[in-house]
Motif scaffolding. Structure first.
Motif, mmCIF file in Angstrom:
data_model
loop_
_atom_site.group_PDB
_atom_site.id
_atom_site.type_symbol
_atom_site.label_atom_id
_atom_site.label_comp_id
_atom_site.label_asym_id
_atom_site.label_seq_id
_atom_site.Cartn_x
_atom_site.Cartn_y
_atom_site.Cartn_z
ATOM 1 N N GLN A 8 18.996 54.873 -11.543
ATOM 2 C CA GLN A 8 17.325 54.537 -11.757
ATOM 3 C C GLN A 8 16.271 56.177 -12.617
ATOM 4 O OE1 GLN A 8 15.497 54.238 -7.838
ATOM 5 N NE2 GLN A 8 17.693 52.485 -7.108
ATOM 6 N N GLU A 9 15.384 56.334 -12.320
ATOM 7 C CA GLU A 9 14.563 57.687 -12.928
ATOM 8 C C GLU A 9 15.026 58.811 -13.038
ATOM 9 O OE1 GLU A 9 10.236 56.622 -13.830
ATOM 10 O OE2 GLU A 9 10.160 58.389 -14.908
ATOM 11 N N LYS A 10 14.777 58.635 -11.514
ATOM 12 C CA LYS A 10 14.632 60.047 -10.936
ATOM 13 C C LYS A 10 16.189 60.206 -9.700
ATOM 14 C CE LYS A 10 10.267 61.334 -11.548
ATOM 15 N NZ LYS A 10 8.641 61.701 -10.918
ATOM 16 N N LYS A 11 16.857 59.521 -9.839
ATOM 17 C CA LYS A 11 18.607 59.361 -8.355
ATOM 18 C C LYS A 11 19.686 58.005 -9.553
ATOM 19 C CE LYS A 11 16.358 56.715 -4.728
ATOM 20 N NZ LYS A 11 15.347 56.624 -4.084
ATOM 21 N N ILE A 12 20.661 58.787 -9.159
ATOM 22 C CA ILE A 12 21.745 57.077 -8.917
ATOM 23 C C ILE A 12 22.009 57.463 -7.538
ATOM 24 C CG2 ILE A 12 22.090 57.963 -11.247
ATOM 25 C CD1 ILE A 12 24.806 59.665 -10.115
ATOM 26 N N ILE A 13 22.799 55.754 -7.023
ATOM 27 C CA ILE A 13 22.829 55.894 -6.227
ATOM 28 C C ILE A 13 24.357 55.468 -6.209
ATOM 29 C CG2 ILE A 13 22.326 54.222 -4.309
ATOM 30 C CD1 ILE A 13 19.488 54.731 -5.503
ATOM 31 N N PRO B 272 19.505 62.724 -5.857
ATOM 32 C CA PRO B 272 18.746 62.564 -7.505
ATOM 33 C C PRO B 272 19.566 63.508 -8.043
ATOM 34 C CG PRO B 272 18.052 63.745 -5.315
ATOM 35 C CD PRO B 272 19.593 63.554 -5.032
ATOM 36 N N TYR B 273 18.362 63.733 -9.525
ATOM 37 C CA TYR B 273 19.245 64.018 -11.178
ATOM 38 C C TYR B 273 17.551 64.982 -11.969
ATOM 39 C CZ TYR B 273 18.403 59.713 -13.831
ATOM 40 O OH TYR B 273 18.616 58.830 -14.115
ATOM 41 N N GLY B 274 17.950 65.685 -12.669
ATOM 42 C CA GLY B 274 16.992 66.004 -13.490
ATOM 43 C C GLY B 274 17.757 65.495 -14.963
ATOM 44 N N LEU B 275 18.775 65.426 -14.739
ATOM 45 C CA LEU B 275 19.647 65.636 -16.809
ATOM 46 C C LEU B 275 21.103 64.506 -15.799
ATOM 47 C CD1 LEU B 275 20.568 66.505 -19.266
ATOM 48 C CD2 LEU B 275 21.716 67.558 -18.613
ATOM 49 N N LEU B 276 21.134 63.179 -16.634
ATOM 50 C CA LEU B 276 22.293 62.598 -16.772
ATOM 51 C C LEU B 276 23.154 62.574 -17.825
ATOM 52 C CD1 LEU B 276 23.857 60.811 -14.464
ATOM 53 C CD2 LEU B 276 22.080 59.435 -15.049
ATOM 54 N N VAL B 277 24.269 62.547 -17.705
ATOM 55 C CA VAL B 277 25.583 62.529 -18.896
ATOM 56 C C VAL B 277 25.919 61.394 -18.755
ATOM 57 C CG1 VAL B 277 26.754 63.807 -20.642
ATOM 58 C CG2 VAL B 277 24.708 64.793 -19.842
ATOM 59 N N MET C 148 10.090 73.042 -17.210
ATOM 60 C CA MET C 148 9.032 72.214 -16.127
ATOM 61 C C MET C 148 9.083 72.783 -15.024
ATOM 62 S SD MET C 148 7.308 70.306 -17.235
ATOM 63 C CE MET C 148 6.610 70.070 -18.505
ATOM 64 N N SER C 149 10.243 73.817 -14.172
ATOM 65 C CA SER C 149 10.902 73.389 -12.897
ATOM 66 C C SER C 149 9.803 74.828 -12.791
ATOM 67 C CB SER C 149 12.353 73.543 -12.748
ATOM 68 O OG SER C 149 12.601 74.417 -14.159
ATOM 69 N N ASP C 150 9.331 75.605 -13.515
ATOM 70 C CA ASP C 150 8.748 76.612 -13.646
ATOM 71 C C ASP C 150 7.126 76.661 -12.915
ATOM 72 O OD1 ASP C 150 9.242 79.968 -12.159
ATOM 73 O OD2 ASP C 150 9.779 80.200 -14.997
ATOM 74 N N VAL C 151 6.989 75.465 -13.113
ATOM 75 C CA VAL C 151 5.483 75.615 -13.025
ATOM 76 C C VAL C 151 4.618 75.862 -12.072
ATOM 77 C CG1 VAL C 151 3.751 73.716 -13.991
ATOM 78 C CG2 VAL C 151 6.094 73.777 -15.258
ATOM 79 N N SER D 214 7.737 71.383 -6.022
ATOM 80 C CA SER D 214 7.930 71.592 -4.915
ATOM 81 C C SER D 214 9.154 71.927 -4.925
ATOM 82 C CB SER D 214 7.589 70.790 -3.970
ATOM 83 O OG SER D 214 8.605 68.810 -4.786
ATOM 84 N N GLU D 215 9.574 72.872 -4.220
ATOM 85 C CA GLU D 215 11.185 72.918 -3.597
ATOM 86 C C GLU D 215 11.814 71.745 -4.535
ATOM 87 O OE1 GLU D 215 12.678 76.435 -2.854
ATOM 88 O OE2 GLU D 215 10.685 76.909 -3.891
ATOM 89 N N GLU D 216 11.444 70.748 -4.163
ATOM 90 C CA GLU D 216 12.530 69.500 -3.745
ATOM 91 C C GLU D 216 12.532 69.255 -5.708
ATOM 92 O OE1 GLU D 216 10.787 68.211 0.309
ATOM 93 O OE2 GLU D 216 10.356 70.038 -1.357
ATOM 94 N N GLU D 217 11.416 69.322 -5.798
ATOM 95 C CA GLU D 217 11.403 68.615 -6.990
ATOM 96 C C GLU D 217 12.327 69.613 -8.471
ATOM 97 O OE1 GLU D 217 10.615 65.938 -8.629
ATOM 98 O OE2 GLU D 217 9.400 66.227 -10.613
ATOM 99 N N LYS D 218 11.839 71.291 -8.109
ATOM 100 C CA LYS D 218 12.202 72.162 -9.038
ATOM 101 C C LYS D 218 13.969 71.809 -8.593
ATOM 102 C CE LYS D 218 11.658 76.991 -9.139
ATOM 103 N NZ LYS D 218 10.315 77.878 -8.552
ATOM 104 N N LYS D 219 14.906 71.539 -7.660
ATOM 105 C CA LYS D 219 16.054 71.047 -7.360
ATOM 106 C C LYS D 219 16.509 69.663 -8.427
ATOM 107 C CE LYS D 219 17.136 72.886 -3.420
ATOM 108 N NZ LYS D 219 16.939 72.881 -1.554
ATOM 109 N N ARG D 220 16.155 68.777 -8.139
ATOM 110 C CA ARG D 220 15.885 68.072 -9.111
ATOM 111 C C ARG D 220 15.996 67.863 -10.404
ATOM 112 N NH1 ARG D 220 14.028 63.799 -11.845
ATOM 113 N NH2 ARG D 220 12.179 64.371 -11.673
#
Lengths: 501, 501
Positions: free
Chosen positions: B312-317, B325-330, B218-221, B225-231
């Motif tokens: 949260q869906e896309k980040k942890i506090i 921000p994260y893309g994968l959370l284990v 997905m990050s290559d599509v 954005s740069e931010e979304e790619k990093k996330r």
């Protein structure tokens, strides 16, 4: 305007400061289509005008011409493997990042082979797509083709709730190769999609495997009636082509060798029935067909001549009213064009496939080619539609790669620049023969070029050996060859795996 | 009455007449609990009185005593492997028909090992369960235990819509072994179950793998954005125990070796962060911990000291307000007793596990034992709760099998017949040391018996070699040993597999 400016600022961590609390909420995922990297953008860098789609715009003079390939089946992958990445940038669009070695898929359902042994990542087949700056693999579906603008519309795949919303983008092409394959035919029979499982993708094989093992275990639970036990363990295969026959053979091997040993409680309840409206393996020579019938019957597969009228949750109804209760239903009655192929405003072949000429070009449009199960010769060529076989797709992919390499070398790689180039020989398909395994280390090999020609046909253990060897040498990479050989060896020594994972 | 009589008639096909249209609809699946096979029935054969549950009733004098095992983890499987099937019938109840070799699970997420290489079918560990007429494996969950009646209530697993409704049944036991393991702890933090992935089962590893590969693609599509790619490419691991550290190490190996080669477009965006509230690998010796920290940092894993407040869906506090921000959370912050263990009306250990005495018996009830992560010594034994480790579970399983074999030989196998039998030596746990890999062919081996004892501790390549060898010799079957060795060799030669299947 500040909204767009913000996008270029990274609120993400830098090397010094690991996590910086964002001063504002991150709008990037709220307005994804507004965010364009200049590298991908069709507008000039710095422009903030909103556009509908993110895009991989037309190639610039200093860039290589771009070939866009739709699909990662036999045709698409063989094409990409052969295409010269010094001449072209390659962009592949497919909902699947690997090729499936379909003739071996039946073996994975019962654990003879591992799923991964029959799949090869596209990035291994053509490493360019993930290495070169102008080449890409996109996990996406093509949703539209604009032949005039030389552009395809795409949408990323989504699954589950945790992934992104579908992301829309367009890709401009210099050459477009449509290799989208076909989809299973159901003849409009009610209930097939809901209750039957096809055998075309790795996830189908996984589903069959999970269901088979679930049924084996459920049938052993206290209080299950004899009828229910028989139903759960009745595996019905509809369609007597090579896939249906091979799957029935594998299944009966699994029952004869593994179930009898390891599911002793239920071994007398499990049965396989193969339902076919006509002859099984109709493309094979009479002697081989007779051999296959005997062999399957001997391994306990019941062959039934019948036409399915209706598919319900726990039984199928045949045309003559017979009800056949089942626990597992596998559907393999051939393939036909998908609704997307139907919807395309391109010339069609008889039967509704994308029409192609002798050089695999789609007539009446520029720079579009089609190969594999989704394509067929247009009527004016006078050629028959080729069968939906891996070897046809593979041969077309190979041919087209050579053709486009030649065109590219002659400076015809750009859009609309191919007109005056001599394309050389037409594509000619020569059938190398058919193979099918029928279980119990037996297989059929029919080396005749067509149904009425003379030629070698073999059946038995020797054929089985030829079949295995042929598959081993045709599985694409050394890694897969190695894994398949190891899988076969361990299955032989240790039996099939029965973990339900 | 005719309804019940009908059940014994088979409407299914016979050998002569393949499909016989049913004269009446089949009521067996409509009234499943009414259908009892006499073999399983607690009522006398021929009785048609409806009962609530189908049942595997109490063992008869001519039958072997029955040991019921709940769970197929390290403890349950080691126990079944050791139990003498000449003395006992073995009935195993678990929602999983295989054991998972958990210490190698992290390697499967990135393709170093295949999923199947780390799973061993229960029927291979103890073949009796699928062969002997009185031994069974049931793919089911235990829903209740009646210690007075010597009976457990069970319910078959269901998944998807195509399977049966849950099927309820009871099993009478002579001896009951509870080896249900533990579940991941979330400390009540909001959003963990919704957004994070644990790493305890094969399907967790599959989910992590699919998500990782999805995010990579997905990050290559175009237009991301740069931010979304990093996330998308930010992999966050919460919990610095052996699982978290090993997974981070494997992930960084995957990034260093495979992503850099095969995902060249995104290689500078992918990062791993390991968040731990205290020290990482707190059970290891200081020197090893220091080594691990250096090694992980060197391979690009960012170590962060922090406490997670919200997911949260896309980040942890984090507790200090930092947003990650994260893309994968284990999530791997240790384990605790499951709600089912909590709900049981049995003595408990400090911490809420099932209380056991020095012989692993549950005090105050007859014939119930508990082993593995779900059990702990009751306070009166004066013994500390043992750590939730595979080696504890394995040792307890081995000990209990020997104990019950001894009891059975002394004719104490039946329900309520163990009182006067000498149980011999108490269970004593001797810690053999801890191991953890940190990636890049480096591992830690701590052979001290506890945190304050003296003893050998190793770090580096030699340890890595010891680690791999130790795992190879402990994977249960030769088949798995063979597969793991082959997987390691192919990963070394060909790199990791990246098919998203």
């Amino acid at each position: 305007m500040s909204l767009f400016r913000n996008l270029s600022k990274s609120y993400f961590f830098t090397t010094k400061q690991l996590f910086k609390p964002p001063n504002s909420t991150n709008p990037s995922h709220l307005f994804p289509s507004l965010t364009l990297l200049s590298r991908f953008s069709t507008s000039t860098p710095g422009s903030t005008a909103p556009v509908r789609y993110a895009a991989l715009g037309p190639t610039k003079p200093h860039e290589k011409p771009r070939v866009v390939v739709l699909g990662t089946g036999w045709a698409g992958c063989r094409f990409m493997k052969g295409l010269d990445s010094n001449i072209y940038d390659i962009v592949c669009v497919s909902p699947r990042n690997h090729m499936v070695f379909t003739p071996l898929l039946a073996s994975t359902c019962v654990g003879t082979l591992e799923f991964r042994s029959v799949a090869e990542p596209v990035a291994r087949i053509q490493p360019t797509i993930s290495k070169e700056p102008g080449s890409f693999f996109f996990l996406a579906n093509c949703t539209g083709i604009n032949a005039d603008k030389h552009e395809v519309q795409c949408e990323t795949v989504t699954e589950g709730t945790q992934t992104l919303d579908p992301w829309k983008f367009t890709i401009s092409y210099d050459k477009l190769v449509i290799a989208l394959g076909a989809q299973p035919t159901t003849f409009g029979i009610h209930g097939v999609y809901e209750h039957a499982i096809f055998l075309r993708e790795v996830y189908h094989a996984q589903e069959i495997r999970r269901k088979l093992l679930l049924n084996l275990m459920m049938s052993d639970v206290p209080g299950i009636s004899e009828e229910e036990k028989k139903r759960l363990l009745h595996c019905v295969v509809v369609g007597g082509g090579p896939t249906g026959v091979e799957f029935s053979g594998e299944l009966s091997d699994f029952i004869m060798r593994d179930v009898r040993q390891r599911y002793a409680h239920v071994k007398d309840y499990i049965h396989v029935t193969l339902i076919e409206a006509n002859e099984i393996l109709s493309s094979f020579d009479d002697r081989l067909r007779h051999y296959a019938t005997n062999q399957l019957t001997k391994s306990g597969v019941r062959l039934v001549r019948g036409i399915v009228k209706d598919v319900q949750e726990k039984k199928i109804i045949l045309n003559d009213g017979t009800e056949v209760p089942y626990g597992l239903l596998v559907w393999s009655t051939g393939v036909g064009p998908s609704p997307f192929i139907h919807s395309l405003d391109l010339p069609k072949s008889p039967g509704g496939r994308i029409g192609i000429d002798e050089w695999l070009r789609v007539p009446s449009v520029q720079d579009i080619f089609s190969i594999g199960d989704c394509s067929g010769f247009v009527e004016s060529t006078g050629k028959p539609t080729l069968p939906a076989l891996a070897q046809v797709a593979e041969r077309q992919g190979k041919y087209l790669a050579a053709l486009l390499n030649k065109v590219g070398e002659a400076n015809g790689g750009r859009a609309n620049s191919m007109k005056d180039i001599d394309l050389g020989n037409q594509f000619v398909y020569k059938h190398l023969g058919s193979m099918a395994t029928v279980g119990s280390y037996k297989a059929l090999v029919d080396l005749r070029q067509n149904k009425d020609a003379k030629g070698l046909s073999l059946a038995g253990f020797l054929s089985w050996f030829v079949w295995r060897s042929a598959y081993l040498t045709r599985v694409i990479s050394w890694r897969n060859r190695f894994y398949v050989a190891i899988n076969w060896a361990t299955t032989f020594v240790f039996g099939r795996d029965i973990s339900r994972i």
